[in-house]
Scaffold this motif. Structure first.
Motif: not given
Length: 242
Positions: A194-196, A223-225, A228
């Motif tokens: 994930d992009n967090d 995006r977030k995952d 998404d």
């Protein structure tokens, strides 16, 4: 009332529905017993749910036909099954298909055998994800772009991998370690975590631990995952041209 149900009730949400289990399967070398929810006569609700998440019907059908996915009888949850090399179920992720968005695991699940789709012909590339739905989303995006997604390995870590604060003591996720041992032909890993902050931290730790042995590429979602990204792509395709 179970603890998860109590938390949901405090938050004003309806209780989570858990499925009764089918007879347990004994795991080799372990006292834990995997208890798979009893399957329903069809998987129509699971198909509809995953289709709404943008997943390709071809990808869904592959998972249904290989026993990696089915719909539970009592509450129509999506069950994502992980197998050992002998084809024995050893892990099951449970995903609610209603507004409760429940996520959990079947009792006795062994994370070393989390949901995965091995390469069709001794592929040397492994793609890594946090969830089964992200994995299926990537397969769908690959299919859309004209790639043959079965030529590479796909593995879900069955949740967020949290490395230790002291990086010198870090260890690779159990699912990844076991998969690499089971498929020694893997040479290149591609990370789609994930992009967090947790996802980026986990990706950095995996690279630190394994980059001396494997070629590793970090390709996080925009995006977030990954799901998404797929949903936005589908939405853009469906919007009328002005």
């Amino acid at each position: 009332m179970s603890f998860p149900d109590a938390v949901l009730q405090i938050d004003g949400n309806p209780p989570v529905h858990m499925d009764p289990a089918t007879p347990a399967i004994q795991q080799d070398g372990s006292n834990a017993r995997l208890e798979l929810p009893e399957p329903y006569e069809n998987s129509n609700r699971v198909i509809a749910y995953l289709s709404k998440r943008g997943i390709s019907r071809d990808v869904i059908d592959f998972c249904l036909k290989t026993g990696r996915l089915y719909e539970s009888r009592m509450y129509h949850n999506a069950i994502f099954v992980g197998f050992d090399l002998q084809g024995t179920p050893r892990y099951a992720a449970i995903r609610g298909t209603t507004k409760t968005r429940y996520m959990g695991e079947a009792p006795g699940s062994d994370k070393r055998y989390s949901f995965a789709i091995p390469a069709d012909d001794n592929g040397t590339e492994l793609h890594l994800f946090e969830s089964a739905i992200d994995l299926l989303s990537y397969c769908t995006l690959s299919e859309i772009s004209g790639k043959v997604w079965r030529q590479s390995h796909q593995l879900s870590l069955a949740g967020i991998y949290s490395p230790k604060e002291n990086k010198d003591e870090g260890i690779a996720p159990a699912a990844l370690t076991n998969y690499l041992q089971s498929y020694p032909e893997v040479e290149h890993m591609v990370l789609h975590l994930d992009n967090d902050e947790p996802g980026r931290s986990a990706a950095a730790m995996i690279q630190q631990l394994l980059s001396q042995t494997y070629e590793i590429s970090d390709e996080p979602p925009v995006r977030k995952d990954v799901n998404d990204d797929l949903m936005i792509y589908r939405k853009q395709r469906e919007e009328p041209t002005r």
